[in-house]
Design an enzyme around this catalytic site. Sequence first.
Site, PDB file in Angstrom:
ATOM      1  NE  ARG A   1     -84.930 -52.163 -22.181  1.00 48.49           N
ATOM      2  CZ  ARG A   1     -84.606 -52.413 -20.917  1.00 48.49           C
ATOM      3  NH1 ARG A   1     -84.039 -51.483 -20.195  1.00 48.49           N
ATOM      4  NH2 ARG A   1     -84.845 -53.604 -20.398  1.00 48.49           N
TER       5      ARG A   1
ATOM      6  NE  ARG B   1     -86.786 -47.405 -23.768  1.00 47.01           N
ATOM      7  CZ  ARG B   1     -86.057 -47.293 -22.671  1.00 47.01           C
ATOM      8  NH1 ARG B   1     -86.628 -47.397 -21.485  1.00 47.01           N
ATOM      9  NH2 ARG B   1     -84.766 -47.049 -22.745  1.00 47.01           N
TER      10      ARG B   1
ATOM     11  CG  ASN C   1     -75.353 -54.615 -25.000  1.00 46.76           C
ATOM     12  OD1 ASN C   1     -74.643 -53.993 -24.214  1.00 46.76           O
ATOM     13  ND2 ASN C   1     -76.668 -54.408 -25.080  1.00 46.76           N
ATOM     14  CB  ALA C   2     -78.705 -59.431 -24.388  1.00 47.18           C
TER      15      ALA C   2
ATOM     16  CB  ILE D   1     -80.865 -59.748 -16.868  1.00 51.90           C
ATOM     17  CG1 ILE D   1     -80.376 -61.203 -16.741  1.00 51.90           C
ATOM     18  CG2 ILE D   1     -81.697 -59.561 -18.118  1.00 51.90           C
ATOM     19  CD1 ILE D   1     -81.484 -62.214 -16.507  1.00 51.90           C
TER      20      ILE D   1
ATOM     21  CG  ASP E   1     -77.845 -57.108  -8.324  1.00 48.62           C
ATOM     22  OD1 ASP E   1     -77.458 -57.862  -9.227  1.00 48.62           O
ATOM     23  OD2 ASP E   1     -77.611 -55.885  -8.302  1.00 48.62           O
TER      24      ASP E   1
ATOM     25  CE1 TYR F   1     -74.640 -57.838 -14.959  1.00 51.81           C
ATOM     26  CE2 TYR F   1     -72.655 -57.128 -13.808  1.00 51.81           C
ATOM     27  CZ  TYR F   1     -73.559 -56.976 -14.847  1.00 51.81           C
ATOM     28  OH  TYR F   1     -73.372 -55.969 -15.770  1.00 51.81           O
TER      29      TYR F   1
ATOM     30  N   GLY G   1     -67.422 -49.788 -16.900  1.00 52.62           N
ATOM     31  CA  GLY G   1     -67.676 -49.419 -15.512  1.00 52.62           C
ATOM     32  C   GLY G   1     -69.147 -49.047 -15.397  1.00 52.62           C
TER      33      GLY G   1
ATOM     34  CB  ILE H   1     -72.859 -47.201 -18.496  1.00 53.75           C
ATOM     35  CG1 ILE H   1     -71.480 -47.875 -18.689  1.00 53.75           C
ATOM     36  CG2 ILE H   1     -73.225 -46.338 -19.711  1.00 53.75           C
ATOM     37  CD1 ILE H   1     -70.300 -46.953 -18.817  1.00 53.75           C
TER      38      ILE H   1
HETATM   39  P1  NDP Z   1     -80.349 -52.341 -19.963  1.00 51.27           P
HETATM   40  O1  NDP Z   1     -81.047 -53.050 -18.871  1.00 51.27           O
HETATM   41  O2  NDP Z   1     -80.505 -50.861 -20.084  1.00 51.27           O
HETATM   42  O3  NDP Z   1     -80.742 -53.005 -21.382  1.00 51.27           O
HETATM   43  C1  NDP Z   1     -80.631 -54.386 -21.523  1.00 51.27           C
HETATM   44  C2  NDP Z   1     -80.914 -54.783 -22.936  1.00 51.27           C
HETATM   45  O4  NDP Z   1     -80.740 -56.212 -23.021  1.00 51.27           O
HETATM   46  C3  NDP Z   1     -82.345 -54.514 -23.351  1.00 51.27           C
HETATM   47  O5  NDP Z   1     -82.376 -54.171 -24.735  1.00 51.27           O
HETATM   48  C4  NDP Z   1     -83.043 -55.850 -23.122  1.00 51.27           C
HETATM   49  O6  NDP Z   1     -84.179 -56.071 -23.956  1.00 51.27           O
HETATM   50  C5  NDP Z   1     -81.925 -56.789 -23.526  1.00 51.27           C
HETATM   51  N1  NDP Z   1     -82.103 -58.130 -22.983  1.00 51.27           N
HETATM   52  C6  NDP Z   1     -82.192 -58.505 -21.687  1.00 51.27           C
HETATM   53  N2  NDP Z   1     -82.360 -59.843 -21.598  1.00 51.27           N
HETATM   54  C7  NDP Z   1     -82.367 -60.306 -22.867  1.00 51.27           C
HETATM   55  C8  NDP Z   1     -82.522 -61.591 -23.442  1.00 51.27           C
HETATM   56  N3  NDP Z   1     -82.678 -62.678 -22.675  1.00 51.27           N
HETATM   57  N4  NDP Z   1     -82.508 -61.718 -24.789  1.00 51.27           N
HETATM   58  C9  NDP Z   1     -82.352 -60.617 -25.584  1.00 51.27           C
HETATM   59  N5  NDP Z   1     -82.200 -59.380 -25.099  1.00 51.27           N
HETATM   60  C10 NDP Z   1     -82.222 -59.226 -23.760  1.00 51.27           C
HETATM   61  O7  NDP Z   1     -78.822 -52.724 -19.819  1.00 51.27           O
HETATM   62  P2  NDP Z   1     -77.511 -51.853 -20.052  1.00 51.27           P
HETATM   63  O8  NDP Z   1     -77.594 -51.135 -21.323  1.00 51.27           O
HETATM   64  O9  NDP Z   1     -77.207 -51.112 -18.821  1.00 51.27           O
HETATM   65  O10 NDP Z   1     -76.415 -53.016 -20.150  1.00 51.27           O
HETATM   66  C11 NDP Z   1     -76.027 -53.587 -21.386  1.00 51.27           C
HETATM   67  C12 NDP Z   1     -74.896 -54.569 -21.106  1.00 51.27           C
HETATM   68  O11 NDP Z   1     -73.812 -53.900 -20.490  1.00 51.27           O
HETATM   69  C13 NDP Z   1     -75.303 -55.700 -20.172  1.00 51.27           C
HETATM   70  O12 NDP Z   1     -74.670 -56.895 -20.584  1.00 51.27           O
HETATM   71  C14 NDP Z   1     -74.759 -55.245 -18.849  1.00 51.27           C
HETATM   72  O13 NDP Z   1     -74.520 -56.333 -17.995  1.00 51.27           O
HETATM   73  C15 NDP Z   1     -73.489 -54.562 -19.265  1.00 51.27           C
HETATM   74  N6  NDP Z   1     -72.974 -53.607 -18.320  1.00 51.27           N
HETATM   75  C16 NDP Z   1     -73.721 -52.519 -17.957  1.00 51.27           C
HETATM   76  C17 NDP Z   1     -73.204 -51.617 -17.065  1.00 51.27           C
HETATM   77  C18 NDP Z   1     -73.956 -50.400 -16.656  1.00 51.27           C
HETATM   78  O14 NDP Z   1     -73.446 -49.672 -15.809  1.00 51.27           O
HETATM   79  N7  NDP Z   1     -75.121 -50.105 -17.199  1.00 51.27           N
HETATM   80  C19 NDP Z   1     -71.880 -51.792 -16.463  1.00 51.27           C
HETATM   81  C20 NDP Z   1     -71.189 -52.956 -16.931  1.00 51.27           C
HETATM   82  C21 NDP Z   1     -71.730 -53.812 -17.827  1.00 51.27           C
HETATM   83  P3  NDP Z   1     -85.648 -55.529 -23.526  1.00 51.27           P
HETATM   84  O15 NDP Z   1     -85.631 -54.059 -23.812  1.00 51.27           O
HETATM   85  O16 NDP Z   1     -86.568 -56.287 -24.396  1.00 51.27           O
HETATM   86  O17 NDP Z   1     -85.806 -55.822 -22.067  1.00 51.27           O
END
Ligand code: NDP
Length: 240
Positions: free
Chosen positions: A12, A39, A82-83, A85, A88, A147, A178, A180
């Site tokens: 996702r 999901r 990419n994973a 969390i 905050d 973070y 940035g 997203i």
């Molecule tokens: P989301 O919260 O939308 O999705 C996070 C994804 O990471 C999910 O698929 C989740 O799985 C998975 N995940 C979380 N923890 C784990 C774990 N321990 N092991 C395996 N998978 C895990 O995040 P974003 O798409 O917004 O962000 C993706 C990346 O981009 C992150 O690293 C985030 O820090 C970074 N980022 C995002 C920004 C933004 O504005 N959105 C800005 C800058 C960086 P599940 O569905 O099972 O929970």
Amino acid sequence: MARVAIVTGGTRGIGEAISVGLKNAGYSVAANYCGNDERAKAFAERTGIAVYKWDVADFEQCQQGVAKVVADLGPVDIVVNNAGITRDGTMRKMARQGWDEVLDTNLGGCFNMCKATWEGMLTRSFGRVVNIGSINGQAGQYGQVNYAAAKSGIHGFTKALAQEGAPKGITVNAIAPGYIDTDMVAAVPANVLEKIVAKIPVGRLGHAEEIARGVLFLVADEAGFITGSTLSINGGQHMY
Ligand code: NDP
């Protein structure tokens, strides 16, 4: 044979767009996730991309998860870490647990996944690692010492590992997105988000596909001279 790519958190948000982008470009893709089965199932049905459940913060689970991907799809050429969390809170409110979870997932996950795939890349003299950092790792952010530290750590990790991979055909780069429009940003209070968007020169949040575009660029076979770099994709928010 198509190159094999693992995208952590690939079911996702930004990860989903990366998984789909790679698949559409002809890669054989494994999308990892951790908890949200619903999901992940919907994603797999929609895209036809294989999903694998493990926690990137857990070293052993990464070893086993990667072994399963290798058995199913073949040796891993590309890892997109990419994973991520958020947990905050200001320094006064942040518990040690919130620090550990974010560091273990966002930064420890990069180590665990590279450790599980690096030997194979060395053996085949080819590899592409892309680590997803953040603008908040470059500039810091109020209420995010965990973070920001983890994401900032990713940029150091990238440059150090790039030096090890460079003579072996393995590139290691980072992307610093940035803001997203994903679930992660949907969790930011509307009044705070409004102020953030006002500071983005492009005048809007980014789309996950715009990060995927950068990943596709960096993982290409033709991108072998790009390593140790951080690509900022942030609508001009900070001109780093
Ligand atoms: P989301 O919260 O939308 O999705 C996070 C994804 O990471 C999910 O698929 C989740 O799985 C998975 N995940 C979380 N923890 C784990 C774990 N321990 N092991 C395996 N998978 C895990 O995040 P974003 O798409 O917004 O962000 C993706 C990346 O981009 C992150 O690293 C985030 O820090 C970074 N980022 C995002 C920004 C933004 O504005 N959105 C800005 C800058 C960086 P599940 O569905 O099972 O929970």
